[in-house]
Design a protein around this motif. Structure first.
Motif, PDB file in Angstrom:
ATOM      1  N   ALA A 206     -37.582  -9.670 -36.250  1.00 57.21           N
ATOM      2  CA  ALA A 206     -37.048 -10.999 -35.954  1.00 57.21           C
ATOM      3  C   ALA A 206     -37.397 -12.001 -37.046  1.00 57.21           C
ATOM      4  O   ALA A 206     -36.628 -12.919 -37.332  1.00 57.21           O
TER       5      ALA A 206
ATOM      6  N   VAL B 299     -31.714 -18.241 -28.729  1.00 62.80           N
ATOM      7  CA  VAL B 299     -31.423 -16.869 -29.172  1.00 62.80           C
ATOM      8  C   VAL B 299     -29.954 -16.632 -29.487  1.00 62.80           C
ATOM      9  O   VAL B 299     -29.628 -15.854 -30.392  1.00 62.80           O
TER      10      VAL B 299
ATOM     11  N   GLY C  99     -30.710 -16.241 -33.135  1.00 63.04           N
ATOM     12  CA  GLY C  99     -30.931 -14.802 -33.114  1.00 63.04           C
ATOM     13  C   GLY C  99     -29.684 -13.957 -33.219  1.00 63.04           C
ATOM     14  O   GLY C  99     -29.776 -12.774 -33.555  1.00 63.04           O
TER      15      GLY C  99
ATOM     16  N   TRP D 208     -34.728 -10.924 -31.634  1.00 65.76           N
ATOM     17  CA  TRP D 208     -34.447 -12.105 -30.812  1.00 65.76           C
ATOM     18  C   TRP D 208     -33.803 -11.728 -29.477  1.00 65.76           C
ATOM     19  O   TRP D 208     -33.919 -12.462 -28.494  1.00 65.76           O
TER      20      TRP D 208
END
Length: 470
Positions: free
Chosen positions: A78, A164, A168, A385
């Motif tokens: 991540a 996220v 992400g 994520w």
């Protein structure tokens, strides 16, 4: 409407990443560093020995857990992402070369911050209904602080879920698509008219791959990241070192620019970047965007590690920030500044600036490598994520929501592949900053616990035979 949202986000972003935020982020890192007697420096050799050394030993994790190395790789998946490539380029373009110096400063304190986050996450973790270890800021707030502070755990989780999808997923997929498009267009594989269809197909493929990994649970995520992360990091480091070696004569001058630009940016940028604060702001914010120290997110992955000693896992936090920022981000800065890549200060830049540094050194063929590297970096970030988001939404609504969340999260990849994400990048940076607020408060309040756990470990367990195997 979009311009109104951009204006509002601009005001919020300026506040979140303004002077108070810089003071809080660096201040908490400084407090933790003093209280642990700068463990990130004092025990740095021990940390390397017990992270790199342990990575070479094959271990099998218990049910509901991952090996300590898999936890590290999931967290690195991540953190080692587009922030290392696009984020550093943006910091230099807007904050000048001096931003790299302040990125180093934030990383120095960030090592201790992440050590504390990981240590607390493992210490205060718990098992969920599926038998998996779960932890992170929401759990060390819930299990480490009194009930009057529990609202911080919910706040962190809400910001986490909102973050996220942008940070992400969508922005990462957009980076993958841009890299592939660049490589395809350079070799005239696909016409410009067909690019939209190709992007849609790529988005669907990525969505399927993300779902395939994430729906397999924490063990499958750990299994994929422990193979992908070392490969992508080593490949990038070797190629970056090649740029530095070819342009070795420029290295002393570049470091001079970094140090001088940290305190007198206008002298290096011709007055375009005229304030030290802008250099500090870009260096610290992009550094945190890259290594996540202060956000607390990386500790969510570490909480699943099969280990008896929270502090021993916390050492991986020190190693993680070191690799991410001191090694990889510095190499990216050297790629840009040593190669003589052409860019204009004060004008926003991203991955294309880093790519231009590679191309200036190796030639046009390297665009294929950069496409592969960006795909690996971004895909690993999506996986990491995805785990963070699932843990945040699980904290709010329970385990039944995890699989539906994973499906929705995977499908967002299609949006990221086909939409213009200019605004989403800005919103993502804002939510990153908002996530840090409840986490930093918790770290400050629990700093005494970090000190106690650290002292106990090094006084009682650091040299124990069973500690070396945990």
């Amino acid at each position: 409407m979009l311009s109104f949202i951009e204006t509002i986000n601009g005001y919020v972003n300026d506040f979140v990443w303004g002077v108070p935020a810089m003071i809080c982020i660096l201040g908490v890192g400084l407090v933790l560093s003093f209280r642990t007697h700068f463990i990130q420096l004092r025990k740095f050799g021990y940390a390397l020995k017990n992270t790199i050394g342990r990575a070479l030993h094959k271990t099998k994790a218990a049910d509901g857990a991952t090996t300590p190395f898999q936890s590290l790789c999931t967290a690195l998946a991540a953190t080692v992402g587009t922030g290392n490539i696009a984020g550093v380029a943006g910091a230099i373009a807007i904050g000048g070369p001096g931003a790299i110096f302040w990125m180093w400063v934030s990383a120095l304190f960030g090592m201790c911050t992440k050590f504390s986050e990981v240590t607390l996450a493992v210490h205060f973790r718990e098992k969920n209904k599926d038998g998996d270890w779960v932890g992170g800021p929401m759990y060390y707030i819930k299990n480490g602080l009194s009930k009057k502070w529990h609202w911080l755990a919910a706040l962190f989780s809400v910001f986490g879920v909102l973050t996220v999808f942008g940070t992400g997923n969508a922005t990462q997929v957009n980076t993958i698509i841009a890299s592939i498009d660049s490589a395809l267009s350079n070799y005239h594989v696909v016409s410009a008219d067909s690019m939209g269809t190709v992007n849609l197909v790529l988005g669907i493929i990525l969505a399927g791959l993300v779902a395939l990994v994430l729906l397999g649970g924490i063990k499958r995520i750990g299994s994929v990241t422990e193979k992908l992360v070392p490969f992508m990091a080593l490949l990038y480091i070797l190629m970056a070192l090649g740029v530095v070696i070819v342009n070795y004569k420029n290295v002393p001058a570049v470091f001079g620019m970094i140090f001088k630009g940290a305190f007198d940016p206008s002298a290096i940028t011709g007055g375009v970047v005229g304030t030290v604060f802008m250099s500090v702001k870009k260096g610290v914010s992009r550094g945190i965007f890259s290594n996540e120290a202060g956000l607390g997110t990386g500790s969510i992955a570490h909480a699943s590690a099969d280990t008896k000693y929270p502090v021993r896992q916390g050492l991986f936090g020190i190693f993680e920030v070191f690799v991410d920022t001191i090694v990889i981000c510095t190499l990216t800065a050297l790629i840009i500044l040593c190669s003589g890549a052409d860019f204009e200060y004060g004008v926003a830049a991203g991955a294309e600036l880093t790519i231009s540094g590679f191309v200036a050194t190796y030639g046009g063929w390297v665009s294929v490598f950069t496409a592969v590297a960006m795909c690996c970096f971004a895909f690993s970030t999506i996986l990491g994520w995805g785990l963070y988001g699932s843990r945040c939404i699980e904290y709010l609504f329970g385990t039944k929501i995890i699989k539906p969340f994973m499906v929705v999260y995977s499908l967002v990849a299609i949006i990221g592949a086909t939409a213009d994400l200019g605004l989403i990048w800005g919103i993502a940076e804002t939510f990153n900053g908002l996530m840090a607020i409840p986490n930093l408060i918790a770290l400050f309040l629990l700093s005494g616990t970090v000190v106690k756990l650290t002292k106990d470990y090094f006084n009682k367990y650091a040299n124990a035979p069973d500690a070396k195997a945990s």
